[in-house]
Enzyme design. Structure first.
Site, PDB file in Angstrom:
ATOM      1  N   ASP A   1      40.205  48.498  37.620  1.00  0.00           N
ATOM      2  CA  ASP A   1      41.547  47.928  37.578  1.00  0.00           C
ATOM      3  C   ASP A   1      42.576  48.933  37.086  1.00  0.00           C
ATOM      4  OD1 ASP A   1      40.599  45.567  38.539  1.00  0.00           O
ATOM      5  OD2 ASP A   1      40.566  44.533  36.609  1.00  0.00           O
ATOM      6  N   GLY A   2      42.189  49.813  36.162  1.00  0.00           N
ATOM      7  CA  GLY A   2      43.118  50.829  35.674  1.00  0.00           C
ATOM      8  C   GLY A   2      43.538  51.790  36.773  1.00  0.00           C
TER       9      GLY A   2
END
Length: 272
Positions: free
Chosen positions: A45-46
């Site tokens: 997700d980062g």
């Protein structure tokens, strides 16, 4: 179709990236970093958050696809061992996509500096660097409360499963066009009072914080962090822009929530 592959620097992600790039070239796709039609992120997700901010000026024309190489990816629909299937899906040339709301953050300064705008996919959080934060909270220009505490966080629906959830906020389906305001360790006693509960804000409303003068504040917008001592107002509202995810595959939202936080299997469910 023009494609950008955007990866983090972990060895596993780099290996998958090289494999994907080779297969995309063989399949006849154009690799384009400047004006892609599709951005494929390799990581978690980062990584997708970083790609979103890298292409936030092209959100009207770019669709995102996430491939995760770790243990948990809330924005990622593909696994690192599904590269062949992903390339085959891309060759079908489907143009369908699903879009999610974004947060617009506007800073107004006390020293006549121009306003600054930021976009957030997950959330924006503001805190006082040195002491208890004091701020008047307005909802659609009507004073709601004087807040005292560690800080305030405003999240999008997709961000409701991130920091907002840790603060006790509700998990909000991303098709609901709304913002959520969460207090961070607010002071509530017989002298100082605030609501002390998460607030769901209507799509035609906004949040404005009037900040105490001559204080230093830390503002976090997704993975961006800045510190400033001359903030007068902070305004949060739904952005006119949205993020688009390509619909070659898109996991049902509540299945994502279950996978991320519960992990219920058919075997573990109780027969009723």
């Amino acid at each position: 179709m023009r494609i950008r592959v955007y990866s983090n620097r972990k060895p596993t992600s780099r290996k998958v990236t090289q494999e994907l790039l080779e297969k995309l070239r063989k399949a006849g796709f154009i690799l384009d970093k400047k004006t892609p039609d599709v951005v494929i992120t390799i990581g978690g997700d980062g990584t997708l958050l970083s790609a979103f901010h890298a292409y936030e000026s092209q959100l009207d024309t770019v669709r995102f696809i996430g491939v995760h190489t770790g243990h948990l990816g809330f924005y990622t629909d593909w696994r690192d061992y599904e590269i062949d299937e992903l390339v085959r899906s891309l060759k079908e040339e489907k143009q369908n996509s699903v879009s999610y709301p974004l947060l617009d953050v506007c800073l107004t300064y006390t020293n006549n500096m121009p306003d600054r705008h930021f976009l957030a996919l997950n959330e924006a959080t503001i805190k006082n660097v040195d002491r208890t934060m004091v701020a008047n909270v307005f909802i659609k220009d009507e004073l709601f409360e004087c807040y005292r505490g560690d800080g305030l966080s405003v999240s999008t629906p997709t961000g409701s499963t991130a920091y907002s959830k840790s603060l006790g906020g509700a998990v909000v389906h991303p098709r609901v066009n709304t913002l959520q305001l969460n207090e961070i360790a607010s002071l509530n006693n017989r002298v100082y009072r605030s609501l002390g509960s998460p607030m769901i804000i209507a799509p035609d409303e906004w949040i404005r914080l009037d900040m105490k003068k001559r204080e230093t504040y830390s503002l976090h917008v997704d993975n961006l962090s800045l510190t400033n001592s001359n903030i007068k107002h902070v305004k949060f509202c739904l952005s006119e822009k949205r993020i688009h995810f390509a619909l070659y595959r898109h996991t049902h939202f509540w299945r994502r929530v279950n996978n991320a936080f519960i992990g219920t299997s058919k075997e573990s469910s109780e027969r009723l």
